[in-house]
Design a protein around this motif. Structure first.
Motif, PDB file in Angstrom:
ATOM      1  N   MET A 153       0.833  -1.209   0.000  1.00 37.82           N
ATOM      2  CA  MET A 153       0.000   0.000   0.000  1.00 37.82           C
ATOM      3  C   MET A 153       0.862   1.251   0.000  1.00 37.82           C
ATOM      4  O   MET A 153       0.600   2.182  -0.758  1.00 37.82           O
ATOM      5  N   PHE A 154       1.891   1.269   0.832  1.00 40.56           N
ATOM      6  CA  PHE A 154       2.771   2.436   0.870  1.00 40.56           C
ATOM      7  C   PHE A 154       3.373   2.684  -0.510  1.00 40.56           C
ATOM      8  O   PHE A 154       3.338   3.798  -1.024  1.00 40.56           O
ATOM      9  N   GLY A 155       3.945   1.635  -1.098  1.00 35.53           N
ATOM     10  CA  GLY A 155       4.626   1.787  -2.377  1.00 35.53           C
ATOM     11  C   GLY A 155       3.713   2.240  -3.497  1.00 35.53           C
ATOM     12  O   GLY A 155       4.031   3.170  -4.235  1.00 35.53           O
ATOM     13  N   ILE A 156       2.578   1.579  -3.612  1.00 38.20           N
ATOM     14  CA  ILE A 156       1.638   1.919  -4.694  1.00 38.20           C
ATOM     15  C   ILE A 156       1.143   3.354  -4.548  1.00 38.20           C
ATOM     16  O   ILE A 156       1.138   4.121  -5.512  1.00 38.20           O
ATOM     17  N   LEU A 157       0.718   3.731  -3.343  1.00 35.54           N
ATOM     18  CA  LEU A 157       0.167   5.075  -3.156  1.00 35.54           C
ATOM     19  C   LEU A 157       1.223   6.165  -3.259  1.00 35.54           C
ATOM     20  O   LEU A 157       0.940   7.258  -3.771  1.00 35.54           O
ATOM     21  N   ALA A 158       2.435   5.903  -2.797  1.00 33.87           N
ATOM     22  CA  ALA A 158       3.495   6.911  -2.924  1.00 33.87           C
ATOM     23  C   ALA A 158       3.809   7.163  -4.399  1.00 33.87           C
ATOM     24  O   ALA A 158       3.934   8.313  -4.834  1.00 33.87           O
ATOM     25  N   ILE A 159       3.899   6.097  -5.183  1.00 35.80           N
ATOM     26  CA  ILE A 159       4.187   6.248  -6.609  1.00 35.80           C
ATOM     27  C   ILE A 159       3.026   6.926  -7.325  1.00 35.80           C
ATOM     28  O   ILE A 159       3.223   7.832  -8.143  1.00 35.80           O
ATOM     29  N   LEU A 160       1.811   6.505  -7.019  1.00 39.02           N
ATOM     30  CA  LEU A 160       0.647   7.148  -7.648  1.00 39.02           C
ATOM     31  C   LEU A 160       0.554   8.630  -7.295  1.00 39.02           C
ATOM     32  O   LEU A 160       0.224   9.457  -8.151  1.00 39.02           O
ATOM     33  N   ALA A 161       0.839   8.975  -6.048  1.00 39.45           N
ATOM     34  CA  ALA A 161       0.808  10.386  -5.643  1.00 39.45           C
ATOM     35  C   ALA A 161       1.814  11.193  -6.449  1.00 39.45           C
ATOM     36  O   ALA A 161       1.516  12.307  -6.889  1.00 39.45           O
ATOM     37  N   ALA A 162       2.996  10.608  -6.656  1.00 38.77           N
ATOM     38  CA  ALA A 162       4.023  11.301  -7.431  1.00 38.77           C
ATOM     39  C   ALA A 162       3.604  11.450  -8.889  1.00 38.77           C
ATOM     40  O   ALA A 162       3.734  12.526  -9.473  1.00 38.77           O
ATOM     41  N   ILE A 163       3.085  10.380  -9.470  1.00 39.42           N
ATOM     42  CA  ILE A 163       2.691  10.416 -10.883  1.00 39.42           C
ATOM     43  C   ILE A 163       1.535  11.380 -11.110  1.00 39.42           C
ATOM     44  O   ILE A 163       1.544  12.170 -12.054  1.00 39.42           O
ATOM     45  N   ARG A 164       0.555  11.330 -10.236  1.00 39.11           N
ATOM     46  CA  ARG A 164      -0.656  12.151 -10.407  1.00 39.11           C
ATOM     47  C   ARG A 164      -0.533  13.546  -9.798  1.00 39.11           C
ATOM     48  O   ARG A 164      -1.441  14.353  -9.940  1.00 39.11           O
ATOM     49  N   ASP A 165       0.577  13.796  -9.074  1.00 40.37           N
ATOM     50  CA  ASP A 165       0.758  15.076  -8.394  1.00 40.37           C
ATOM     51  C   ASP A 165      -0.445  15.361  -7.483  1.00 40.37           C
ATOM     52  O   ASP A 165      -1.043  16.424  -7.521  1.00 40.37           O
ATOM     53  N   ASP A 166      -0.769  14.370  -6.652  1.00 37.14           N
ATOM     54  CA  ASP A 166      -1.974  14.446  -5.813  1.00 37.14           C
ATOM     55  C   ASP A 166      -1.636  14.118  -4.361  1.00 37.14           C
ATOM     56  O   ASP A 166      -1.430  12.958  -4.003  1.00 37.14           O
ATOM     57  N   ARG A 167      -1.583  15.142  -3.528  1.00 31.00           N
ATOM     58  CA  ARG A 167      -1.227  14.968  -2.123  1.00 31.00           C
ATOM     59  C   ARG A 167      -2.242  14.129  -1.352  1.00 31.00           C
ATOM     60  O   ARG A 167      -1.913  13.543  -0.339  1.00 31.00           O
ATOM     61  N   ARG A 168      -3.476  14.054  -1.834  1.00 26.65           N
ATOM     62  CA  ARG A 168      -4.503  13.273  -1.124  1.00 26.65           C
ATOM     63  C   ARG A 168      -4.153  11.790  -1.069  1.00 26.65           C
ATOM     64  O   ARG A 168      -4.568  11.089  -0.157  1.00 26.65           O
ATOM     65  N   LEU A 169      -3.382  11.328  -2.027  1.00 24.67           N
ATOM     66  CA  LEU A 169      -2.998   9.916  -2.058  1.00 24.67           C
ATOM     67  C   LEU A 169      -1.924   9.580  -1.017  1.00 24.67           C
ATOM     68  O   LEU A 169      -1.556   8.423  -0.862  1.00 24.67           O
ATOM     69  N   LEU A 170      -1.438  10.584  -0.295  1.00 23.35           N
ATOM     70  CA  LEU A 170      -0.380  10.352   0.688  1.00 23.35           C
ATOM     71  C   LEU A 170      -0.892  10.139   2.113  1.00 23.35           C
ATOM     72  O   LEU A 170      -0.093  10.044   3.042  1.00 23.35           O
ATOM     73  N   ILE A 171      -2.204  10.043   2.289  1.00 23.17           N
ATOM     74  CA  ILE A 171      -2.736   9.807   3.637  1.00 23.17           C
ATOM     75  C   ILE A 171      -2.185   8.493   4.204  1.00 23.17           C
ATOM     76  O   ILE A 171      -1.614   8.471   5.293  1.00 23.17           O
ATOM     77  N   ALA A 172      -2.344   7.399   3.488  1.00 27.86           N
ATOM     78  CA  ALA A 172      -1.835   6.110   3.981  1.00 27.86           C
ATOM     79  C   ALA A 172      -0.308   6.106   4.069  1.00 27.86           C
ATOM     80  O   ALA A 172       0.236   5.634   5.074  1.00 27.86           O
ATOM     81  N   PRO A 173       0.422   6.627   3.066  1.00 27.29           N
ATOM     82  CA  PRO A 173       1.878   6.657   3.208  1.00 27.29           C
ATOM     83  C   PRO A 173       2.372   7.539   4.359  1.00 27.29           C
ATOM     84  O   PRO A 173       3.526   7.447   4.746  1.00 27.29           O
ATOM     85  N   MET A 174       1.529   8.382   4.902  1.00 29.39           N
ATOM     86  CA  MET A 174       1.899   9.126   6.111  1.00 29.39           C
ATOM     87  C   MET A 174       1.547   8.316   7.358  1.00 29.39           C
ATOM     88  O   MET A 174       2.321   8.253   8.308  1.00 29.39           O
ATOM     89  N   LEU A 175       0.376   7.705   7.347  1.00 30.60           N
ATOM     90  CA  LEU A 175      -0.074   6.971   8.534  1.00 30.60           C
ATOM     91  C   LEU A 175       0.718   5.694   8.778  1.00 30.60           C
ATOM     92  O   LEU A 175       1.009   5.357   9.930  1.00 30.60           O
ATOM     93  N   LEU A 176       1.063   4.966   7.734  1.00 27.02           N
ATOM     94  CA  LEU A 176       1.745   3.681   7.913  1.00 27.02           C
ATOM     95  C   LEU A 176       3.087   3.823   8.634  1.00 27.02           C
ATOM     96  O   LEU A 176       3.308   3.151   9.647  1.00 27.02           O
ATOM     97  N   PRO A 177       4.005   4.694   8.184  1.00 28.13           N
ATOM     98  CA  PRO A 177       5.254   4.811   8.944  1.00 28.13           C
ATOM     99  C   PRO A 177       5.052   5.470  10.308  1.00 28.13           C
ATOM    100  O   PRO A 177       5.766   5.159  11.259  1.00 28.13           O
ATOM    101  N   ALA A 178       4.059   6.355  10.435  1.00 31.70           N
ATOM    102  CA  ALA A 178       3.794   6.967  11.742  1.00 31.70           C
ATOM    103  C   ALA A 178       3.363   5.905  12.746  1.00 31.70           C
ATOM    104  O   ALA A 178       3.840   5.880  13.894  1.00 31.70           O
TER     105      ALA A 178
END
Length: 123
Positions: A58-83
């Motif tokens: 989940m972290f990997g897919i959403l981090a890459i998608l956020a970068a590709i789509r330039d969409d900060r909303r996709l970073l909710i899970a990549p922020m919560l998982l390491p936290a």
């Protein structure tokens, strides 16, 4: 951190996370030995693959998608998982301090900080 650097960082940590995901799914014995948590039966294997695989995947897919789509909303899970991972490690460290846990906490904290900074640069 500029937008291009932020997006590049997200792709790099996303790909590294997907490498971990693949290791958990396809080289579970090696991962379990390194973690000191050998899977003793099929239920343990399923748990390690499901839980760790979900986290890294989940972290990997959403981090890459956020970068590709330039969409900060996709970073909710990549922020919560390491936290949550850092919080769990801190709780464990408080209960039984193990110096071996510190480098893992540091890596997760750095990733979390990088994702938080990257989020400020995405659209």
């Amino acid at each position: 951190m500029g937008k291009a650097i932020a997006r590049g960082f997200l792709v790099v940590v996303g790909v590294l996370s997907l490498v971990n995901f693949a290791a958990v799914w396809f080289a579970l014995d090696l991962v379990a030995q390194r973690l000191g948590t050998p899977a003793r039966d099929a239920l343990a294997e399923s748990t390690l693959r499901g839980d760790l695989g979900a986290l890294f995947g989940m972290f990997g897919i959403l981090a890459i998608l956020a970068a590709i789509r330039d969409d900060r909303r996709l970073l909710i899970a990549p922020m919560l998982l390491p936290a949550l991972a850092v919080a769990g490690r801190l709780l464990t460290y408080a209960q039984s301090p193990t110096p071996a846990a510190v480098p893992l906490m540091a890596v997760e904290a750095l990733v979390l900080g990088g994702v938080l900074l990257a989020r400020t640069r995405l659209g």
